[in-house]
Design an enzyme around this catalytic site. Structure first.
Site, PDB file in Angstrom:
ATOM      1  N   HIS A 105      -9.209   1.354   6.877  1.00  0.00           N
ATOM      2  CA  HIS A 105      -8.374   1.151   5.694  1.00  0.00           C
ATOM      3  C   HIS A 105      -7.950   2.502   5.113  1.00  0.00           C
ATOM      4  O   HIS A 105      -6.823   2.678   4.650  1.00  0.00           O
ATOM      5  CB  HIS A 105      -9.175   0.339   4.658  1.00  0.00           C
ATOM      6  CG  HIS A 105      -8.419   0.021   3.411  1.00  0.00           C
ATOM      7  ND1 HIS A 105      -7.226  -0.664   3.416  1.00  0.00           N
ATOM      8  CD2 HIS A 105      -8.686   0.296   2.090  1.00  0.00           C
ATOM      9  CE1 HIS A 105      -6.777  -0.797   2.157  1.00  0.00           C
ATOM     10  NE2 HIS A 105      -7.651  -0.230   1.348  1.00  0.00           N
ATOM     11  N   HIS A 148      -4.428 -10.963  -1.543  1.00  0.00           N
ATOM     12  CA  HIS A 148      -4.364 -11.279  -0.119  1.00  0.00           C
ATOM     13  C   HIS A 148      -5.226 -12.506   0.166  1.00  0.00           C
ATOM     14  O   HIS A 148      -6.244 -12.724  -0.490  1.00  0.00           O
ATOM     15  CB  HIS A 148      -4.874 -10.097   0.712  1.00  0.00           C
ATOM     16  CG  HIS A 148      -4.063  -8.851   0.530  1.00  0.00           C
ATOM     17  ND1 HIS A 148      -4.247  -7.997  -0.534  1.00  0.00           N
ATOM     18  CD2 HIS A 148      -3.063  -8.317   1.276  1.00  0.00           C
ATOM     19  CE1 HIS A 148      -3.396  -6.993  -0.441  1.00  0.00           C
ATOM     20  NE2 HIS A 148      -2.665  -7.161   0.643  1.00  0.00           N
ATOM     21  N   TYR A 165      -7.228 -12.902   2.527  1.00  0.00           N
ATOM     22  CA  TYR A 165      -8.582 -12.552   2.979  1.00  0.00           C
ATOM     23  C   TYR A 165      -9.553 -12.321   1.818  1.00  0.00           C
ATOM     24  O   TYR A 165     -10.761 -12.249   2.023  1.00  0.00           O
ATOM     25  CB  TYR A 165      -8.560 -11.323   3.908  1.00  0.00           C
ATOM     26  CG  TYR A 165      -7.996 -10.053   3.305  1.00  0.00           C
ATOM     27  CD1 TYR A 165      -8.695  -9.315   2.361  1.00  0.00           C
ATOM     28  CD2 TYR A 165      -6.754  -9.577   3.712  1.00  0.00           C
ATOM     29  CE1 TYR A 165      -8.182  -8.164   1.820  1.00  0.00           C
ATOM     30  CE2 TYR A 165      -6.219  -8.423   3.175  1.00  0.00           C
ATOM     31  CZ  TYR A 165      -6.939  -7.719   2.223  1.00  0.00           C
ATOM     32  OH  TYR A 165      -6.396  -6.582   1.688  1.00  0.00           O
ATOM     33  N   GLU A 166      -9.012 -12.211   0.612  1.00  0.00           N
ATOM     34  CA  GLU A 166      -9.909 -12.040  -0.534  1.00  0.00           C
ATOM     35  C   GLU A 166     -10.582 -13.351  -0.925  1.00  0.00           C
ATOM     36  O   GLU A 166     -11.465 -13.367  -1.777  1.00  0.00           O
ATOM     37  CB  GLU A 166      -9.127 -11.480  -1.724  1.00  0.00           C
ATOM     38  CG  GLU A 166      -8.673 -10.054  -1.481  1.00  0.00           C
ATOM     39  CD  GLU A 166      -7.766  -9.533  -2.577  1.00  0.00           C
ATOM     40  OE1 GLU A 166      -8.295  -9.212  -3.648  1.00  0.00           O
ATOM     41  OE2 GLU A 166      -6.552  -9.465  -2.360  1.00  0.00           O
ATOM     42  N   MET A 196      -1.236  -8.104   6.919  1.00  0.00           N
ATOM     43  CA  MET A 196      -2.043  -9.167   6.292  1.00  0.00           C
ATOM     44  C   MET A 196      -1.386  -9.731   5.033  1.00  0.00           C
ATOM     45  O   MET A 196      -2.074 -10.257   4.156  1.00  0.00           O
ATOM     46  CB  MET A 196      -3.441  -8.616   5.964  1.00  0.00           C
ATOM     47  CG  MET A 196      -4.162  -8.022   7.159  1.00  0.00           C
ATOM     48  SD  MET A 196      -5.722  -7.267   6.691  1.00  0.00           S
ATOM     49  CE  MET A 196      -6.108  -6.309   8.179  1.00  0.00           C
ATOM     50  N   SER A 197      -0.071  -9.605   4.936  1.00  0.00           N
ATOM     51  CA  SER A 197       0.608 -10.081   3.721  1.00  0.00           C
ATOM     52  C   SER A 197       2.045 -10.483   4.049  1.00  0.00           C
ATOM     53  O   SER A 197       2.418 -10.605   5.219  1.00  0.00           O
ATOM     54  CB  SER A 197       0.629  -8.956   2.672  1.00  0.00           C
ATOM     55  OG  SER A 197       1.473  -7.914   3.083  1.00  0.00           O
ATOM     56  N   ALA A 211       2.275  -2.468   4.257  1.00  0.00           N
ATOM     57  CA  ALA A 211       1.824  -1.530   5.289  1.00  0.00           C
ATOM     58  C   ALA A 211       1.512  -2.368   6.529  1.00  0.00           C
ATOM     59  O   ALA A 211       1.036  -3.496   6.410  1.00  0.00           O
ATOM     60  CB  ALA A 211       0.574  -0.807   4.820  1.00  0.00           C
ATOM     61  N   SER A 223       0.845  -1.201   0.000  1.00  0.00           N
ATOM     62  CA  SER A 223       0.000   0.000   0.000  1.00  0.00           C
ATOM     63  C   SER A 223       0.874   1.242   0.000  1.00  0.00           C
ATOM     64  O   SER A 223       1.857   1.317   0.732  1.00  0.00           O
ATOM     65  CB  SER A 223      -0.861   0.040   1.263  1.00  0.00           C
ATOM     66  OG  SER A 223      -1.631  -1.110   1.362  1.00  0.00           O
ATOM     67  N   ASN A 266      -0.019   2.880  11.225  1.00  0.00           N
ATOM     68  CA  ASN A 266      -0.867   3.215  12.379  1.00  0.00           C
ATOM     69  C   ASN A 266      -0.318   2.453  13.577  1.00  0.00           C
ATOM     70  O   ASN A 266       0.452   1.511  13.411  1.00  0.00           O
ATOM     71  CB  ASN A 266      -2.319   2.768  12.117  1.00  0.00           C
ATOM     72  CG  ASN A 266      -2.409   1.287  11.769  1.00  0.00           C
ATOM     73  OD1 ASN A 266      -2.171   0.905  10.615  1.00  0.00           O
ATOM     74  ND2 ASN A 266      -2.731   0.464  12.750  1.00  0.00           N
ATOM     75  N   HIS A 299      -5.394  -1.640  -4.949  1.00  0.00           N
ATOM     76  CA  HIS A 299      -4.450  -2.727  -5.231  1.00  0.00           C
ATOM     77  C   HIS A 299      -4.546  -3.158  -6.698  1.00  0.00           C
ATOM     78  O   HIS A 299      -4.643  -4.337  -7.001  1.00  0.00           O
ATOM     79  CB  HIS A 299      -4.718  -3.933  -4.317  1.00  0.00           C
ATOM     80  CG  HIS A 299      -4.335  -3.719  -2.896  1.00  0.00           C
ATOM     81  ND1 HIS A 299      -3.088  -3.994  -2.402  1.00  0.00           N
ATOM     82  CD2 HIS A 299      -5.039  -3.235  -1.848  1.00  0.00           C
ATOM     83  CE1 HIS A 299      -3.043  -3.699  -1.118  1.00  0.00           C
ATOM     84  NE2 HIS A 299      -4.215  -3.243  -0.755  1.00  0.00           N
TER      85      HIS A 299
HETATM   86  N1  HPA Z   1      -3.238  -4.517  11.356  1.00  0.00           N
HETATM   87  C1  HPA Z   1      -3.157  -5.345  10.298  1.00  0.00           C
HETATM   88  N2  HPA Z   1      -2.788  -4.928   9.102  1.00  0.00           N
HETATM   89  C2  HPA Z   1      -2.489  -3.639   8.948  1.00  0.00           C
HETATM   90  C3  HPA Z   1      -2.554  -2.728   9.993  1.00  0.00           C
HETATM   91  C4  HPA Z   1      -2.952  -3.187  11.276  1.00  0.00           C
HETATM   92  O1  HPA Z   1      -3.034  -2.439  12.268  1.00  0.00           O
HETATM   93  N3  HPA Z   1      -2.172  -1.522   9.513  1.00  0.00           N
HETATM   94  C5  HPA Z   1      -1.889  -1.710   8.187  1.00  0.00           C
HETATM   95  N4  HPA Z   1      -2.079  -2.982   7.844  1.00  0.00           N
END
Ligand code: HPA
Length: 275
Positions: free
Chosen positions: A248, A84, A86-87, A212-213, A114, A31, A236, A62
């Protein structure tokens, strides 16, 4: 033949005549880094849709294509957009692109992503060089019949992130005056962000950043003997460590803000790889 391998070979067959060169480095853009190709001397683009059976991402932001070009004099294939778990794709599809780039010739895999920061010394906008990972909360991409053509049944994971490349990353960051943190990255499946209790658990396990990757790709690439490095953009503070609910949009905004610095760092690192 193993169906996963058969699918991989089919994808390779459908791209091999369009590849302008044998790439040295495979770069996965996380990202915020999506427009990195603007900084490259682009030779060819191949839309994921054009590759038979190739998994195509459904996440906004994406977009999906392979971009072949030069970073300095280094031949790079970069993935603009990844899929990903989760998709809803099988995990073998999630790692298919990394495997395909190895078949194209890339010996080095440079992963970016990210993440949410867990280490309390991290803040949004920090970069973290991945020194090791925790994969046990995500499905292992090597489950199933082993693809002997790619690697061994029980691959060692003691040194997934290449020592020499870690030094290159640190030297490059220093040269540019960019601070780079180091730490352990854990991949969870998503798509929900973690609960504060889960973040506390990960913290106790020694995890510094969560996303998540990346880890499944690193496992598949390590299985194939690729040299791997990774940098995470901490977008974050993870759940429970910040006052606001996570979104997101917030992650994307933070990644976008960090992008110019992230891009110059990635460029410096890749250029240093040829030396
Ligand atoms: N958790 C999971 N995946 C993420 C996060 C998070 O806080 N920030 C960016 N991708």
């Amino acid at each position: 033949m193993n169906q996963v391998y058969e699918k991989l070979l089919k994808c390779y067959e459908s791209v091999k005549d369009r590849i302008p060169f044998e790439p040295e480095v495979a770069l996965v853009l996380g990202s915020g880094l999506g427009d990195y190709a603007n900084d490259m001397k682009v030779e060819t683009e191949i839309d994921y849709h054009e590759i038979e059976g190739f998994p195509v991402s459904t996440v906004p932001g994406h977009a999906g294509k392979f971009i072949f070009g030069y970073v300095g004099s280094v031949k790079v294939v970069c993935m603009k957009g990844r899929v990903h778990y989760y998709e809803g794709y099988p995990i073998s599809d999630v790692v298919l692109p990394a495997r395909l780039m190895k078949l194209m010739g890339a010996k080095t895999l440079f992963l970016t992503n990210a993440s949410g920061g867990i280490n309390t010394s991290f803040k949004a906008g920090d970069f973290m060089m991945i020194t090791d990972h925790v994969s046990i909360f995500a499905p292992n991409p090597l489950v199933g019949e082993n693809i002997d053509e790619l690697g061994t049944r029980f691959p060692d994971m003691s040194h997934v992130y290449d020592e020499e490349l870690k030094k290159t990353i640190k030297d490059s960051a220093k040269k540019l005056g960019i601070e780079i943190k180091e730490g352990i990255y854990a991949q969870l499946t998503g798509p929900s962000f973690e609960s504060p209790a889960e973040i506390q658990l990960l913290s106790k396990l020694g995890v510094d950043a969560v996303g998540m990757s990346t880890v499944v790709e690193a496992i598949a690439a390590n299985h194939m003997g690729m040299k791997i490095c990774g940098i995470s953009c901490v977008c974050n503070l993870a759940a429970g460590l910040c006052a606001n609910p996570l979104t997101h949009e917030e992650v994307q905004a933070a990644a976008k803000e960090a992008a110019p610095k992230f891009k110059s760092l990635v460029t410096e690192i890749i250029q240093s790889m040829e030396k």
